[in-house]
Design an enzyme around this catalytic site. Structure first.
Site, PDB file in Angstrom:
ATOM      1  N   CYS A  57       0.694  -1.521   0.237  1.00 46.58           N
ATOM      2  CA  CYS A  57      -0.053  -0.099   0.068  1.00 46.58           C
ATOM      3  C   CYS A  57       0.652   1.382   0.122  1.00 46.58           C
ATOM      4  O   CYS A  57       0.742   2.295  -0.834  1.00 46.58           O
ATOM      5  CB  CYS A  57      -1.037   0.054   1.132  1.00 46.58           C
ATOM      6  SG  CYS A  57      -0.139  -0.161   2.861  1.00 46.58           S
ATOM      7  N   HIS A 124      -1.388   6.787   5.817  1.00 42.13           N
ATOM      8  CA  HIS A 124      -0.480   5.758   5.662  1.00 42.13           C
ATOM      9  C   HIS A 124       0.841   6.330   4.973  1.00 42.13           C
ATOM     10  O   HIS A 124       1.410   5.304   4.716  1.00 42.13           O
ATOM     11  CB  HIS A 124      -0.789   4.437   5.207  1.00 42.13           C
ATOM     12  CG  HIS A 124      -0.094   3.280   5.920  1.00 42.13           C
ATOM     13  ND1 HIS A 124      -0.247   1.971   5.487  1.00 42.13           N
ATOM     14  CD2 HIS A 124       0.803   3.204   6.844  1.00 42.13           C
ATOM     15  CE1 HIS A 124       0.383   1.053   5.998  1.00 42.13           C
ATOM     16  NE2 HIS A 124       1.041   1.661   7.033  1.00 42.13           N
TER      17      HIS A 124
END
Length: 582
Positions: A57, A124
């Site tokens: 990710c 993130h």
């Protein structure tokens, strides 16, 4: 009512976490229900050959934000990444834990052009001091340093009392995917008279698998390894689809759709391995493997674009594109400019049916993934894709137009193509400053357990040849495709003292394919056994096949080679166990 700025369209960029390309009805799923996204594809353009910049990710998210390959910004793994373990041959390179403030994000590039910007969902890309508000976003809901939500159900907090930003107040039991959709609706409504950029990276469908029970009950079925059948994941997918539908409806209701480019994608392929769960969330077939892997199942993801009047409805394109392209696409769509260096191109010509200039796409993942993959790189040029492994330099070549499942390695047949693509990959790594893994001085592979037994699982083998491979999906979990006699495997292991070991193999073999003679060797010590027909290649049977002597304590290598191959394949091999002989 204030007049909105002329000629400045809106953009909504929706990124789903860990969604496989084949998890959508418009990409072939018959189990998951995605009517809103399927309708979006009918109203716009669907890319068949779109790629995430990384099989995990954070690097892909960095590529989306900056328009750069993630190697340029020093983010090559999910943050903070997987720590080095003794069983790894290589150590990971240094990893930045945040997207540097010096990098220009899409949001920062749009601010001078009068855009209101919002981040709603998973960030993130850094914690305090590096959150979305510091990277050009006026609004941040739920975005912080974490890769998973504190909770999928309200209260959106953990036991330590930490809460997700902007979600401190919530109705008891509220589902996160629904809440993020509501926040997106509110932002659109509040800014309907202004040009806006909405970045909506949902936490779903990332683990832990959680969904409203009423939706799970709709999909109640016996989950089966090897096909899409997980009812909880299916419920998460349906919730995600409903959330997308809510955003599209709000744009319609406010008569903003004609002036809004909506982009839908995923950050990497679907999670197809267990990671402690009884069943994998999904399967990406016919794409090979999934999240964490450089094969198509790990990096080929959906891209759907909808923009009435600008994109011809029902368009399907096989033009090759990547997440590094969002920056340039959005800037061109909005008539904005930025002096920031970028690696991508605008996809607007492709939206209109024009051909993009041919180019190669590259990947560099110098890490051992939680899903079981090993450090490596890849390049796609035309229809050819080269995968290179950093532990031993092994290279695999596939024609992904003819062989979508990457089942036939053409490296031995086309050495000139291998050399050309390997040179391209090497030159690209130098250009982006890709950091390579280094030898692990504390390498201690496959140590003995407390009873002195040594288990050599198939996932720890290095393979030589063209077709033999470790197949990580839970319904296989084996060394398979042993169709060439000359392919072989090698297992490193550690002993605390020398001695004689009884050898047990866990092997399977299809009906009528048994009888191969296989040699196991540790140094000069050799042992030969005959492969047994077990009625199926995944019908594994544990067999005691003899003994091997290991001269002394230390690190050794056990090789597995076929001496004969009378059947269609040698065998499937899940593990070898060495037990001190009594």
């Amino acid at each position: 009512m204030p007049l909105r700025a002329a000629g400045k369209p809106n953009v909504v960029l929706i990124v789903i976490d860990d969604l496989g390309q084949r998890d959508l009805g418009c990409y072939g799923s018959t189990f998951y229900k995605t009517p809103n996204i399927d309708r979006m594809a009918k109203d716009g353009v669907r890319f068949t050959d779109f790629y995430a910049a990384c099989p995990v990710c954070s690097p892909t998210r960095a590529s989306i934000m900056t328009g750069k390959y993630p190697q340029r910004v020093g983010i090559t793994d999910w943050l903070p990444g997987r720590k080095d373990l003794p069983g790894q041959r290589l150590k990971r390179p240094e990893l930045k834990n945040e997207l540097a403030l010096e990098e220009v994000t899409i949001a920062e590039a749009l601010k001078p052009h009068g855009y209101v910007t919002a981040h709603i969902g998973k960030w993130h890309l850094g914690g305090k001091g590096f959150e979305p508000e510091k990277q050009g976003f006026d609004v941040n809901v739920a975005g912080d340093h974490t890769g998973t939500p504190l909770s999928y159900f309200a209260p959106f907090a953990n036991k330590a009392g930490a809460t997700m930003p902007g979600l401190e107040k919530a109705a008891p039991g509220e589902y996160l995917t629904d809440r993020l959709a509501a926040e997106a609706e509110s932002f659109i409504t509040a800014n309907k008279d202004k040009p806006f950029f909405l970045y909506l990276p949902h936490y779903g469908v990332h683990t832990p698998l959680r969904a409203p029970q009423s939706l799970i009950d709709k999909y109640k079925t016996q989950a089966v390894h090897g096909r899409q059948s997980n009812p909880v994941y299916a419920a998460m997918v349906e919730s995600m689809d409903a959330a997308v539908g809510r955003v599209l409806k709000r744009l319609d209701d406010l008569k903003l759709s004609d002036n809004t480019l909506v982009l839908f994608t995923s950050d990497n392929g679907g999670l197809a391995t267990l990671e402690g769960m009884p069943f994998a969330p999904t399967i990406n077939a016919p794409l090979r493997e999934g999240k964490g892997y450089l094969y198509e199942g790990g990096v080929r993801v959906p891209l759907i674009a909808k923009w009435p009047g600008k994109v011809k409805p029902g368009t399907v394109t096989d033009q090759v594109a990547c997440s590094i392209d969002f920056f340039d696409t959005i800037l061109e769509a909005m008539g904005a400019t930025s002096a920031a260096r970028r690696d991508g191109v605008s996809l607007l010509p492709a939206f209109g049916g024009e051909k993009l200039k041919p180019r190669s796409l590259y990947w560099h993942y110098p890490h051992y993934a939680n899903q079981g993959s090993r450090p490596g790189g890849a390049v796609r040029a035309g229809n050819y894709k080269l995968v290179e492994y950093y532990e031993d330099g092994r290279r695999e070549l596939f024609d992904v137009a003819k062989d979508l499942s990457e089942s036939r390695n053409l490296a031995a047949d086309k050495p000139d193509v291998v050399r050309d693509l390997a040179a391209k990959l090497d030159a690209w790594r130098a250009d982006v400053g890709a950091k390579m893994p280094t030898p692990n001085p504390d390498y201690r592979p496959n140590p003995p357990d407390k009873d002195g037994a040594i288990t050599l699982h198939a996932r720890t083998a290095l393979v030589t040849g063209t077709m033999l491979r470790f197949e990580p999906l839970p319904h296989k979990n084996t060394l398979g495709f042993w169709v060439n006699r000359d392919d072989s495997a090698a297992f490193d292991f550690t002993t605390e003292k020398g001695g004689t070991f009884a050898v047990e193999v866990l092997q399977g073999c299809g009906k009528g394919s048994g009888g191969a003679e296989v040699e196991l060797a540790v140094g000069a010590e050799k042992l030969t056994f005959t492969v047994k027909d077990t009625g199926g290649f995944q019908a594994f049977e544990a067999r005691d096949v003899g003994t091997l002597k290991v001269a002394a304590a230390g690190r050794h290598t056990l090789t597995v080679k076929a001496k004969t191959k009378p059947g269609a394949a040698v065998m499937d091999l899940r593990q070898i166990v060495l037990r001190p002989a009594k």
